[in-house]
Design a protein around this motif. Sequence first.
Motif, PDB file in Angstrom:
ATOM      1  N   MET A  18       3.807   7.255  -0.474  1.00  0.00           N
ATOM      2  CA  MET A  18       3.902   7.573   0.953  1.00  0.00           C
ATOM      3  C   MET A  18       5.356   7.518   1.428  1.00  0.00           C
ATOM      4  O   MET A  18       5.779   8.334   2.248  1.00  0.00           O
ATOM      5  N   VAL A  22      -2.543  -0.727   9.293  1.00  0.00           N
ATOM      6  CA  VAL A  22      -3.460  -0.353   8.215  1.00  0.00           C
ATOM      7  C   VAL A  22      -4.425  -1.526   8.042  1.00  0.00           C
ATOM      8  O   VAL A  22      -3.982  -2.671   7.843  1.00  0.00           O
ATOM      9  N   SER A  33       4.930   0.219  13.231  1.00  0.00           N
ATOM     10  CA  SER A  33       3.908  -0.250  12.294  1.00  0.00           C
ATOM     11  C   SER A  33       3.918  -1.773  12.249  1.00  0.00           C
ATOM     12  O   SER A  33       4.965  -2.391  12.067  1.00  0.00           O
ATOM     13  N   ASN A  67       0.820   0.804  14.937  1.00  0.00           N
ATOM     14  CA  ASN A  67      -0.058   1.225  13.833  1.00  0.00           C
ATOM     15  C   ASN A  67      -0.338   0.042  12.930  1.00  0.00           C
ATOM     16  O   ASN A  67       0.598  -0.666  12.531  1.00  0.00           O
ATOM     17  N   THR A 106      10.242  10.198  10.360  1.00  0.00           N
ATOM     18  CA  THR A 106       9.602   9.136   9.610  1.00  0.00           C
ATOM     19  C   THR A 106      10.369   8.911   8.319  1.00  0.00           C
ATOM     20  O   THR A 106      11.509   9.298   8.183  1.00  0.00           O
ATOM     21  N   GLY A 107       9.720   8.270   7.351  1.00  0.00           N
ATOM     22  CA  GLY A 107      10.405   7.999   6.102  1.00  0.00           C
ATOM     23  C   GLY A 107       9.416   7.479   5.071  1.00  0.00           C
ATOM     24  O   GLY A 107       8.216   7.734   5.191  1.00  0.00           O
ATOM     25  N   GLY A 108       9.828   6.597   4.190  1.00  0.00           N
ATOM     26  CA  GLY A 108      10.905   5.643   4.285  1.00  0.00           C
ATOM     27  C   GLY A 108      11.026   5.076   5.721  1.00  0.00           C
ATOM     28  O   GLY A 108      10.122   5.184   6.514  1.00  0.00           O
ATOM     29  N   GLU A 109      12.133   4.467   5.968  1.00  0.00           N
ATOM     30  CA  GLU A 109      12.352   3.927   7.306  1.00  0.00           C
ATOM     31  C   GLU A 109      13.412   4.782   7.999  1.00  0.00           C
ATOM     32  O   GLU A 109      14.587   4.745   7.606  1.00  0.00           O
ATOM     33  N   THR A 125       8.124   7.282  13.874  1.00  0.00           N
ATOM     34  CA  THR A 125       7.320   6.186  13.344  1.00  0.00           C
ATOM     35  C   THR A 125       8.263   5.263  12.583  1.00  0.00           C
ATOM     36  O   THR A 125       8.975   5.711  11.689  1.00  0.00           O
ATOM     37  N   THR A 126       8.273   3.991  12.943  1.00  0.00           N
ATOM     38  CA  THR A 126       9.267   3.066  12.403  1.00  0.00           C
ATOM     39  C   THR A 126       8.658   1.694  12.173  1.00  0.00           C
ATOM     40  O   THR A 126       7.651   1.343  12.797  1.00  0.00           O
ATOM     41  N   ASN A 127       9.299   0.906  11.322  1.00  0.00           N
ATOM     42  CA  ASN A 127       8.869  -0.489  11.198  1.00  0.00           C
ATOM     43  C   ASN A 127       9.486  -1.343  12.302  1.00  0.00           C
ATOM     44  O   ASN A 127       9.182  -2.536  12.398  1.00  0.00           O
ATOM     45  N   TYR A 184       0.814  -1.210   0.000  1.00  0.00           N
ATOM     46  CA  TYR A 184       0.000   0.000   0.000  1.00  0.00           C
ATOM     47  C   TYR A 184       0.850   1.265   0.000  1.00  0.00           C
ATOM     48  O   TYR A 184       0.310   2.377   0.082  1.00  0.00           O
ATOM     49  N   GLU A 196      -7.196   3.757   8.391  1.00  0.00           N
ATOM     50  CA  GLU A 196      -7.864   3.488   7.118  1.00  0.00           C
ATOM     51  C   GLU A 196      -6.852   3.660   5.983  1.00  0.00           C
ATOM     52  O   GLU A 196      -6.089   4.639   5.978  1.00  0.00           O
ATOM     53  N   GLN A 197      -6.895   2.730   5.062  1.00  0.00           N
ATOM     54  CA  GLN A 197      -5.932   2.799   3.953  1.00  0.00           C
ATOM     55  C   GLN A 197      -6.231   4.007   3.067  1.00  0.00           C
ATOM     56  O   GLN A 197      -7.377   4.246   2.673  1.00  0.00           O
ATOM     57  N   MET A 198      -5.199   4.756   2.765  1.00  0.00           N
ATOM     58  CA  MET A 198      -5.352   5.993   1.980  1.00  0.00           C
ATOM     59  C   MET A 198      -4.771   5.818   0.580  1.00  0.00           C
ATOM     60  O   MET A 198      -3.914   4.954   0.360  1.00  0.00           O
TER      61      MET A 198
HETATM   62  N1  SAM Z   1       8.829   2.935   7.774  1.00  0.00           N
HETATM   63  C1  SAM Z   1       8.132   3.536   8.876  1.00  0.00           C
HETATM   64  C2  SAM Z   1       6.995   2.650   9.302  1.00  0.00           C
HETATM   65  O1  SAM Z   1       6.869   1.541   8.825  1.00  0.00           O
HETATM   66  O2  SAM Z   1       6.249   3.049  10.180  1.00  0.00           O
HETATM   67  C3  SAM Z   1       7.685   4.966   8.663  1.00  0.00           C
HETATM   68  C4  SAM Z   1       7.100   5.340   7.332  1.00  0.00           C
HETATM   69  S1  SAM Z   1       5.534   4.656   6.992  1.00  0.00           S
HETATM   70  C5  SAM Z   1       5.205   5.444   5.446  1.00  0.00           C
HETATM   71  C6  SAM Z   1       4.503   5.488   8.144  1.00  0.00           C
HETATM   72  C7  SAM Z   1       3.118   4.963   8.318  1.00  0.00           C
HETATM   73  O3  SAM Z   1       2.391   5.207   7.144  1.00  0.00           O
HETATM   74  C8  SAM Z   1       3.033   3.480   8.585  1.00  0.00           C
HETATM   75  O4  SAM Z   1       2.298   3.255   9.765  1.00  0.00           O
HETATM   76  C9  SAM Z   1       2.308   2.945   7.398  1.00  0.00           C
HETATM   77  O5  SAM Z   1       1.498   1.853   7.703  1.00  0.00           O
HETATM   78  C10 SAM Z   1       1.493   4.143   6.971  1.00  0.00           C
HETATM   79  N2  SAM Z   1       1.071   4.097   5.591  1.00  0.00           N
HETATM   80  C11 SAM Z   1       1.825   3.960   4.492  1.00  0.00           C
HETATM   81  N3  SAM Z   1       1.070   3.954   3.383  1.00  0.00           N
HETATM   82  C12 SAM Z   1      -0.218   4.090   3.780  1.00  0.00           C
HETATM   83  C13 SAM Z   1      -1.472   4.155   3.108  1.00  0.00           C
HETATM   84  N4  SAM Z   1      -1.559   4.070   1.791  1.00  0.00           N
HETATM   85  N5  SAM Z   1      -2.581   4.327   3.861  1.00  0.00           N
HETATM   86  C14 SAM Z   1      -2.506   4.401   5.200  1.00  0.00           C
HETATM   87  N6  SAM Z   1      -1.351   4.366   5.892  1.00  0.00           N
HETATM   88  C15 SAM Z   1      -0.224   4.197   5.199  1.00  0.00           C
END
Ligand code: SAM
Length: 386
Positions: free
Chosen positions: A381, A200, A159, A198, A102-105, A135-137, A63, A228-230
């Motif tokens: 994203m 999705v 996440s 977090n 945030t990022g990326g990671e 915010t990190t994986n 996503y 909610e997925q964006m």
């Molecule tokens: N890599 C880090 C992580 O995994 O949390 C930080 C970046 S990530 C883009 C930040 C958050 O954005 C994550 O919780 C991810 O699930 C969420 N995210 C990314 N794409 C998304 C989407 N299309 N809709 C909703 N949330 C999204």
Amino acid sequence: MVAVPVTIGRRPAPAPAVPTPSAVPTVPTAPNAPSEPLTDRFGRVHRDLRISLTDRCSLRCTYCMPEQGNEWLSRSSVLTTDEIVTVARAAAAAGITTFRLTGGEPLLRPDVVDVVARLAALRGPDGAGAQVAMTTNGIRLPEVLDALVAAGLARLNISLDTLDREKFAALTRRDRLDDVLRGVAAAQRSGLRPLKLNAVAMRGVNDGELVDLVEFAVAHDAQLRFIEQMPLDAGHTWDRSAMVTREEILASLERRWTLRPIPGRGGAPAERWRLLEGRGEAARDTGHTVGVIASVTAPFCGACDRLRLTADGQLRSCLFATDETDLVGVLRGTVGGDGSSRTPDGERQAAVDARLRVCLAGKRAGHGIDDPGFLQPARGMNAIGG
Ligand code: SAM
């Protein structure tokens, strides 16, 4: 409004994502002369700056990013730590109190501890320290969390979309669930609270394990927040009819718990509920909560207090903005804050402040996902900074 089209630098061969850490900080951490609060034309006062440290990631969530063909930012286009701190100083002087990395990671950035230390040392106009969140994986947390906490990291969101190894591997295109779980365990051992997870919510992927994810969070002294997925995936495949809505998430959780709304959300993106065991009068508060970030079906734009800085120095007023305000010119001394002249060091902070306000002036009332003319941003994203 001065805005520039989205421009993403390109590099054919893989290489380290970011510059090496600065050995000697060159930007002082004393507060700037206070400037006016960052108030937009709808009266929203901005307190939160999301800073993307890199567009690279150790996962490839469907996503968020394509599996292949990512056009990574060039090494030279990624802001140095000095440049990030210059922006953050100006932002703190204008009333930004929270920096979310945030990022990326973000943990892929080699000098991430240095970044946290320098941002945590910033002071606002009232002398209060900035709060640094991330915010990190979670994958690199076992290695770096102690150093991050010592550097001043205050809050952590990890996440985690599924607890099923095969689903995780399919969703992230990497077989790294165990690494993420080790990251969550490291976070649980740390003193950082509240710890947030977090997820999705996705139909046919994890909508059958929403309760399990909450149970997992509770067992790790964390708060689960469903998102909610964006429409931010690099492949532009988002389909509204396929997304799991806030209502569906709540209905699923209500089969297991009684949910009691928590009032006083303020500018926070998540609505929150207390989890109660049992029904009616006999329902007992478990002491735990769950959140839902309903960005699509119940947008919270009216209370939005966030600005975003991409890893390559573009300011964005919204995740869904289709234009950006360039900071690279003022940071690298090629363009003045008014767009006219070269910028000596002494004027750089004022020039950044001016650019923050240019970005703010273009901020719309809402993200516009439901508008007939809605256009998904060109960046995925990962390149915006979630
Ligand atoms: N890599 C880090 C992580 O995994 O949390 C930080 C970046 S990530 C883009 C930040 C958050 O954005 C994550 O919780 C991810 O699930 C969420 N995210 C990314 N794409 C998304 C989407 N299309 N809709 C909703 N949330 C999204």
